[in-house]
Design a protein around this motif. Structure first.
Motif: not given
Length: 254
Positions: A23-46
């Motif tokens: 997605a676009s950067r702005r959309e991805i930042e919203r996805m991160i805020a919604d807890g949809r992105v993880s790294i090594d199984g840990k939800v990303l918060t920033t």
């Protein structure tokens, strides 16, 4: 903690995911805020995390493939298609036509901007969310050129006034270059070049001038032209041309 991996080298995760066509950067930042992105199984918060690659990154639980080189496709969108992946009303979308129009190795692509249901012509598609966003921003100043067939009376002098922009129902539309093509009768072709691309801008401006638009065709977007591309067909733009355009886009935004 995965959230705290902030190496000095690498790119921000939103930039990498945008390059990967998520997605676009702005959309991805919203996805991160919604807890949809993880790294090594840990939800990303920033979104401030920097990475050298996308190893271990998942979106909605699905692993993300490494970013490919930016690709750009020109598609001659027919009228009667929605510029979206799906339509709540069940109308056909561009992806219905793209299944057969795009090469098998095109992967996931996103439209650059939109064309209305009844508007046809050049629609660019890319696998790079970052480039998509940059091309859509009015601040990038990318010209879009349209040909409109309209019914009614209009003069070149009236169209020339659009060079200063126009306000309609409280909305300001910026500089528009408009030329009345040669011909006679009530149905005339008007070519218009603008850089903002606001919702239904061409139709609204011409209707404000007393014209009834009965066909609208986008023939150019930046340096890319519709040319002789057949309706419903798509062609990949040469990589060298894409890279040249990306460099121009980067310089224009600085």
């Amino acid at each position: 903690m995965a959230d705290n991996r902030l190496p000095e080298e690498g790119d921000r995760i939103a930039k990498l995911l945008a390059r990967a066509g998520i997605a676009s950067r702005r959309e991805i930042e919203r996805m991160i805020a919604d807890g949809r992105v993880s790294i090594d199984g840990k939800v990303l918060t920033t979104p401030a995390v920097k990475l050298n690659n996308l190893n271990g990154v998942t979106v909605d639980g699905k692993a993300v493939a490494q970013a490919e080189a930016p690709r750009l496709f020109a598609f001659h969108k027919p009228s009667g298609l929605i510029t979206a992946e799906r339509d709540p009303k069940g109308r056909p979308t561009i992806y219905t036509a793209l299944r057969n129009a795009l090469p098998k190795n095109a992967g996931r692509v996103m439209p650059v901007g939109r064309l209305d249901f009844n508007t046809e012509g050049l629609l660019l598609l890319t696998n790079d969310g970052e480039m998509k966003r940059a091309m859509e921003l009015p601040s990038s100043g990318i010209p879009r050129t349209y040909r409109a067939r309209a019914f009614g009376d209009i003069t070149q002098a009236q169209l020339d006034e659009l060079i200063e922009g126009i306000e309609i129902d409280g909305i300001r539309y910026g500089r528009i270059e408009a030329d009345l093509e040669r011909g006679s009768g009530k149905n005339r072709w008007v070519q218009m070049t603008l850089t903002e691309g606001k919702n239904r801008e061409v139709r609204l401006v011409l209707e404000h001038l007393g014209l009834q638009v009965n066909r609208l065709l986008r023939v150019g977007y930046g340096p890319f032209e519709l040319g002789e591309l057949a309706r419903g067909q798509a062609v990949e733009i040469r990589q060298a041309d894409v890279e040249r355009f990306r460099k121009q886009l980067t310089r224009a935004r600085k």
